[in-house]
Write a protein that holds these residues in place. Structure first.
Motif, PDB file in Angstrom:
ATOM      1  N   MET A  96       0.853  -1.206   0.000  1.00 39.10           N
ATOM      2  CA  MET A  96       0.000   0.000   0.000  1.00 39.10           C
ATOM      3  C   MET A  96       0.884   1.250   0.000  1.00 39.10           C
ATOM      4  O   MET A  96       1.826   1.356   0.785  1.00 39.10           O
ATOM      5  N   LEU A  97       0.598   2.180  -0.887  1.00 39.54           N
ATOM      6  CA  LEU A  97       1.244   3.486  -0.893  1.00 39.54           C
ATOM      7  C   LEU A  97       0.178   4.521  -0.568  1.00 39.54           C
ATOM      8  O   LEU A  97      -0.892   4.544  -1.184  1.00 39.54           O
ATOM      9  N   ASP A  98       0.473   5.363   0.424  1.00 39.36           N
ATOM     10  CA  ASP A  98      -0.480   6.373   0.891  1.00 39.36           C
ATOM     11  C   ASP A  98       0.240   7.722   0.891  1.00 39.36           C
ATOM     12  O   ASP A  98       1.202   7.924   1.639  1.00 39.36           O
ATOM     13  N   VAL A  99      -0.211   8.612   0.028  1.00 37.89           N
ATOM     14  CA  VAL A  99       0.416   9.928  -0.132  1.00 37.89           C
ATOM     15  C   VAL A  99      -0.628  11.004   0.112  1.00 37.89           C
ATOM     16  O   VAL A  99      -1.705  10.979  -0.502  1.00 37.89           O
ATOM     17  N   ASP A 100      -0.333  11.936   1.003  1.00 34.23           N
ATOM     18  CA  ASP A 100      -1.217  13.073   1.283  1.00 34.23           C
ATOM     19  C   ASP A 100      -0.310  14.252   1.602  1.00 34.23           C
ATOM     20  O   ASP A 100       0.119  14.423   2.749  1.00 34.23           O
ATOM     21  N   VAL A 101       0.015  15.048   0.566  1.00 40.45           N
ATOM     22  CA  VAL A 101       1.057  16.070   0.727  1.00 40.45           C
ATOM     23  C   VAL A 101       0.666  17.378   0.034  1.00 40.45           C
ATOM     24  O   VAL A 101      -0.131  17.402  -0.900  1.00 40.45           O
ATOM     25  N   THR A 102       1.298  18.435   0.517  1.00 41.79           N
ATOM     26  CA  THR A 102       1.232  19.753  -0.104  1.00 41.79           C
ATOM     27  C   THR A 102       2.657  20.281  -0.219  1.00 41.79           C
ATOM     28  O   THR A 102       3.459  20.112   0.704  1.00 41.79           O
ATOM     29  N   LYS A 103       2.970  20.904  -1.365  1.00 36.72           N
ATOM     30  CA  LYS A 103       4.292  21.504  -1.528  1.00 36.72           C
ATOM     31  C   LYS A 103       4.196  22.662  -2.516  1.00 36.72           C
ATOM     32  O   LYS A 103       3.600  22.525  -3.587  1.00 36.72           O
ATOM     33  N   GLN A 104       4.799  23.798  -2.161  1.00 37.69           N
ATOM     34  CA  GLN A 104       4.841  24.947  -3.046  1.00 37.69           C
ATOM     35  C   GLN A 104       6.047  24.806  -3.965  1.00 37.69           C
ATOM     36  O   GLN A 104       7.184  24.664  -3.514  1.00 37.69           O
ATOM     37  N   LEU A 105       5.799  24.842  -5.271  1.00 42.13           N
ATOM     38  CA  LEU A 105       6.860  24.704  -6.275  1.00 42.13           C
ATOM     39  C   LEU A 105       6.843  25.943  -7.157  1.00 42.13           C
ATOM     40  O   LEU A 105       6.223  25.960  -8.222  1.00 42.13           O
ATOM     41  N   GLY A 106       7.511  27.003  -6.718  1.00 44.11           N
ATOM     42  CA  GLY A 106       7.451  28.261  -7.455  1.00 44.11           C
ATOM     43  C   GLY A 106       6.027  28.773  -7.487  1.00 44.11           C
ATOM     44  O   GLY A 106       5.390  28.965  -6.455  1.00 44.11           O
ATOM     45  N   GLN A 107       5.475  28.964  -8.704  1.00 45.14           N
ATOM     46  CA  GLN A 107       4.105  29.438  -8.850  1.00 45.14           C
ATOM     47  C   GLN A 107       3.071  28.307  -8.713  1.00 45.14           C
ATOM     48  O   GLN A 107       1.873  28.572  -8.622  1.00 45.14           O
ATOM     49  N   SER A 140      13.112  15.142  -1.750  1.00 42.88           N
ATOM     50  CA  SER A 140      12.615  16.437  -1.293  1.00 42.88           C
ATOM     51  C   SER A 140      11.549  16.189  -0.234  1.00 42.88           C
ATOM     52  O   SER A 140      11.004  15.083  -0.131  1.00 42.88           O
ATOM     53  N   LYS A 141      11.276  17.211   0.560  1.00 45.97           N
ATOM     54  CA  LYS A 141      10.334  17.068   1.669  1.00 45.97           C
ATOM     55  C   LYS A 141       9.034  17.795   1.353  1.00 45.97           C
ATOM     56  O   LYS A 141       9.050  18.894   0.776  1.00 45.97           O
ATOM     57  N   PRO A 142       7.899  17.221   1.758  1.00 47.55           N
ATOM     58  CA  PRO A 142       6.642  17.972   1.625  1.00 47.55           C
ATOM     59  C   PRO A 142       6.612  19.141   2.602  1.00 47.55           C
ATOM     60  O   PRO A 142       7.258  19.108   3.656  1.00 47.55           O
ATOM     61  N   ASP A 143       5.881  20.184   2.221  1.00 55.45           N
ATOM     62  CA  ASP A 143       5.663  21.292   3.164  1.00 55.45           C
ATOM     63  C   ASP A 143       4.696  20.865   4.265  1.00 55.45           C
ATOM     64  O   ASP A 143       4.795  21.330   5.399  1.00 55.45           O
ATOM     65  N   ARG A 144       3.746  19.999   3.886  1.00 53.53           N
ATOM     66  CA  ARG A 144       2.764  19.489   4.844  1.00 53.53           C
ATOM     67  C   ARG A 144       2.338  18.110   4.399  1.00 53.53           C
ATOM     68  O   ARG A 144       2.239  17.821   3.211  1.00 53.53           O
ATOM     69  N   GLY A 145       2.116  17.222   5.370  1.00 54.39           N
ATOM     70  CA  GLY A 145       1.494  15.963   5.029  1.00 54.39           C
ATOM     71  C   GLY A 145       2.287  14.726   5.413  1.00 54.39           C
ATOM     72  O   GLY A 145       3.278  14.796   6.145  1.00 54.39           O
ATOM     73  N   THR A 146       1.809  13.598   4.880  1.00 50.06           N
ATOM     74  CA  THR A 146       2.388  12.303   5.230  1.00 50.06           C
ATOM     75  C   THR A 146       2.580  11.449   3.972  1.00 50.06           C
ATOM     76  O   THR A 146       1.841  11.580   2.990  1.00 50.06           O
ATOM     77  N   ILE A 147       3.571  10.569   4.049  1.00 52.35           N
ATOM     78  CA  ILE A 147       3.792   9.547   3.028  1.00 52.35           C
ATOM     79  C   ILE A 147       4.033   8.239   3.770  1.00 52.35           C
ATOM     80  O   ILE A 147       4.891   8.167   4.656  1.00 52.35           O
ATOM     81  N   LYS A 148       3.275   7.208   3.391  1.00 53.76           N
ATOM     82  CA  LYS A 148       3.431   5.887   3.997  1.00 53.76           C
ATOM     83  C   LYS A 148       3.701   4.869   2.890  1.00 53.76           C
ATOM     84  O   LYS A 148       3.022   4.865   1.858  1.00 53.76           O
TER      85      LYS A 148
END
Length: 221
Positions: free
Chosen positions: A1-12, A47-55
């Motif tokens: 199982m891959l569980d991704v719930d992330v936010t990241k600012q990438l420039g614009q 790279s790291k997410p600004d917010r969230g989790t990765i499992k």
């Protein structure tokens, strides 16, 4: 199982995605600039997410709420790029063995031979990368990732630099990998036909957001 719930600012671009799947192959599909490579770089720990989790399976490798970030070398993830990134001064056998040695794994001759046979690269063992076709280089890069015995394989547009003939040559090897080795994959592509052939669960991205997700039937014709 891959569980991704992330936010990241990438420039614009603000990348904001959430998906989970236990499909053998998860396809990340969308145009250039949609955020596909940024997602797998976070899964890899590059790279790291600004917010969230990765499992990954039962292990949480990122959780910004508690400051958790497992470094890339401890995630047991294989990564195959669009360009094979082989060492030009080493032959195929030496390139293949690099991942095992970097992960400090004991030699496993049976596994080595199985991967050679799976990818049909045994006859290339003594050649240098400069003597290989583009399709052969990608098969060697894939073999190198598999010989490190990853629990997850990330593939970032692995056929993007190849012409249609070379793509047709290498796609059956990816299907064999899915069906015979049972290593979960995240496959990044902007080609609907590639994604349709390989992925069981598709995440369609647009402008950093998920436009749709589901089976391969959601892909455009």
């Amino acid at each position: 199982m891959l569980d991704v719930d992330v936010t990241k600012q990438l420039g614009q671009l603000k990348l904001e995605v959430a998906f989970q799947s236990d499909s053998p192959v998860i396809g990340l599909f969308g145009p250039s600039g949609a955020g596909k490579s940024s997602i797998i770089n976070m899964i890899a720990g590059l790279s790291k997410p600004d917010r969230g989790t990765i499992k990954i399976g039962s292990e949480t490798v990122d959780d910004t709420a508690i400051g958790l970030h497992v470094p890339p070398h401890r995630r047991r993830i294989g990564y195959v790029f669009q360009d094979a990134r082989l060492f030009p001064h080493r032959n195929v056998s030496q390139n293949l063995d690099y991942g095992r040695r970097m992960n400090k794994l004991a030699p496993d001759p049976a596994h080595f031979e199985r991967i050679l046979n799976l990818l049909d690269i045994g006859h290339l063992k003594n050649r240098r990368p400069g003597q290989l076709s583009g399709g052969e280089r990608q098969r060697v890069a894939l073999g190198r990732a598999l010989l490190a015995k990853p629990r997850l394989l990330l593939m970032d547009e692995p056929l993007g630099a190849l012409d249609q003939e070379r793509k047709a040559e290498i796609l059956p090897y990816f299907e064999r990998l899915r069906d015979e080795e049972h290593v979960p994959m995240v496959y990044v592509s902007h080609d609907p036909d590639e994604t349709r052939r390989l992925a069981g669960h598709v995440v369609m991205l647009k402008h950093g957001r998920i436009a749709a997700q589901g089976g391969p039937e959601i892909l455009p014709p």
